[in-house]
Design an enzyme around this catalytic site. Structure first.
Site: not given
Lengths: 348, 348
Positions: B88, B236
């Site tokens: 990711r 994130d």
């Protein structure tokens, strides 16, 4: 285009909007109470459509009244109207439609009951027909402010299905598209009922207008990334100062639009403007149940006992609005003066 | 508290977060490719948890390398690390964890292969243990800025399940609750994956902390109605200037918080700050498929062919942040200087 609501003999048929687009099925109302139930359960939704349904429901209710004279007819009618008004609290079009039906009744005081019933039925049909005409005028007025090439963000469904036909915000989009403007639409999915994913996307695909669905929380980021040229939503009630009640999430869009210099317009008929209400904080906002959020396709997706707070609408203060697109033209700020003017030019 | 991820002999077990809270089931990874698949498919998610999974996955991959010398071992390890980095793109913790594992490898150049494998396994365990400790420190640092009585809004899940345990944003909430503060939480449901409804609500109910779920688009309205005292989310990736990538919708919350004078904090370990990235526009934002939005519990709820735009994250410019809650304290604006200082005080 599928009609949102129609008479079939002495019954009212509505497209069951809870099942779209997977299933096109008709919800049959045999009594005015069926109509109230349909409004409450969101078989039909959208402020103008709720108004039309209420008018037709009143006619349906009136048709079953057995009364020998006007006074007893009126008493029964007023009771039905009172029940109808409680169906949903926020959209003012419901009260507006009930008031129009009441006015017809008042002017029919000397007519025989059968003629009153016919006048009420005719009025409900006029409200439906006029609504479609009004939407076309809203469309033309709004299309004028859409750039020739535009990415338009909309929220919930202010389309054909939210009205008698054609739509308010989607009416503007339709009219722009018909004029040959290159329009693409971003549709907020609109939780919890997903009117954007289910209804707006459905209407736009039918129309051949490019549409892309996003989760509601992505709208702000798309604006920041300059992917949105203009935001257009409908309205459930507009206070006399321009404060606007609309589907939950509208306020956020308006703030985010302002922050990113994106014009933010509301498209609505004048019947959505409630001159008796001074500002948005006086508009009743319906609070619906937790299950609408927590139960998805029949299953609790969160912990079984988690409560949800589920206001169906929010209030956007007038200062965030670039304008209100109506059948009388685009009302511009400062709204206090211009809204009043729109009404007086209507009466002229 | 259920552990998010753990070793079981030579396998890695993860709580399958796609199935929570309805079903608590363990997802078993026998190879490093299973771990990559689990990260991609969101069996495990949350920036710190992804970092831990990557480290454990690398150890798992390393354990199966058959190599006679360091050079060939390292070559194979680098390939595995390269694959892992692609799982990711947004959460920097993944790269951070891979870098830590690489550093262990580098310092083990003279050890026998079996010792290197053991060192890598130990490092993966340290990363997990340290993460939990760091979250406790984040919790204590953050709890200090929470009022004694507070309605806290959070987005997505920055809880125990997003980390090795305890959580970042939920760690702050947990710590505040443990200190006896009267906290209630509003949890954004967080479409499309519903981490708020499914995971955050689940964790808070387990903890006995009052939680109410809302649709994402209601957050702004609640702030306007003065129902929210403070917003705390995870992150994130944070650029060196403080711009923050987090779950889609975070940017909107930050703008709405600013507009309504509600403090907006991000809680994250220093490993989430990427000093190599100058600003948020250089952080890669993962775009995921339409189906995550349009298919709900196995069925297309919109028109079958409607496209969706599905960015998993958005960027919140640093100017909207009241502070970044880290294990080293709360970093306050202007971030350019204070972020650098937090790192140097770490090295000291």
């Amino acid at each position: 285009m599928i009609p949102t609501i129609k008479w079939e003999g002495s019954h009212i048929l509505m497209i069951d909007q809870r099942k779209l687009p997977a299933k096109v099925s008709w919800y049959r109302c045999r009594t005015y109470r069926d109509v109230i139930g349909a409004i409450k359960k969101m078989v039909i939704r959208g402020a103008p459509a709720i108004g039309i349904a209420a008018a037709m429901g009143l006619s349906l209710g009136a048709s079953s009244i057995r009364a020998g004279n006007f006074v007893s007819f009126k008493k029964r009618f007023d009771n039905i109207a009172g029940e109808m008004l409680l169906a949903r609290p926020t959209a003012v079009n419901l009260r507006w439609a009930v008031d129009r039906m009441r006015a017809v009744l008042e002017t029919s005081a000397k007519s025989p009951v059968i003629a009153i019933k016919e006048a009420l039925r005719n009025e409900s049909e006029s409200i439906l027909t006029e609504d479609i005409e009004i939407n076309h005028r809203i469309g033309i007025n709004g299309a004028a402010i859409i750039p020739d090439e535009a990415a338009i963000l909309t929220h919930c469904n202010a389309g054909s299905l939210a009205t008698g036909g054609y739509g308010t915000a989607l009416g503007v989009i339709r009219a722009g598209h018909e004029m040959g403007k290159k329009i693409k639409v971003f549709a907020d999915e609109t939780r919890p009922w997903l009117q954007g994913l289910r209804l707006t996307a459905f209407e736009l695909i039918e129309e051949g207008i490019p549409v892309t669905v996003i989760v509601d929380s992505a709208a702000g980021s798309l604006m920041r990334r300059k992917m949105i040229d203009i935001v257009i939503t409908g309205a459930d009630r507009i206070a006399s100062n321009g404060d606007t009640a609309n589907k939950i999430g509208t306020y956020s869009l308006a703030v985010l639009a302002r922050e990113n210099n994106v014009p933010f317009y509301v498209a609505a008929p004048l019947s959505t403007i409630d001159m008796s209400v001074k500002d948005g904080d006086r508009i009743p906002v319906e609070e619906r149940g937790s299950d609408e959020i927590c139960i998805i396709r029949g299953r609790h997706l969160g912990p079984r006992d988690v409560p949800a707070c589920n206001p169906a609408f929010d209030i956007t203060p007038a200062r965030y609005l670039s304008g209100i697109i109506t059948e009388k033209g685009v009302i511009l700020p400062p709204f206090k003066g211009t809204i009043k003017k729109a009404f007086s030019s209507q009466q002229a």
